[in-house]
Design a protein around this motif. Sequence first.
Motif: not given
Length: 131
Positions: A90-104
């Motif tokens: 995951i490279s973009s900041a937005l995708d990292v934020a989305r992935a982190t939210a899903i994971y959390l």
Amino acid sequence: MTREELEKAVVELMDSNTTITLSCSLDDWPWAAAVYYARRRFDLIFFSSPQSRHSQVFARNPRAAGTIHGEYSRWEDIEGLQIEGTVEPISSALDVARATAIYLKKYPFVSQFFSDPDAISAVLASKVARV
């Protein structure tokens, strides 16, 4: 079984388990690693250190296979999912934020690593910072 029934069974199995054993290979050397995952539709999200062996292999060969299953005491009871696909960072900041939210959402206890770093050991905090 209809496609809808199959998709529902796959989602239920993914949602009722936490760990996937990911397999990778480089230069005819196979490797497998168990990681916690969360899902977005049928895409799986996991976090790993870039220095881990599987991350380094996936950086050079993104092809992967994996299995998700629970714990069973009798082989007749085994239910699981075998999958194949590619691992993409995951490279973009937005995708990292989305992935982190899903994971959390799946693993709320992980938020402690971000909100209260004093509550975890310095060694663990150092490892989390590198993921």
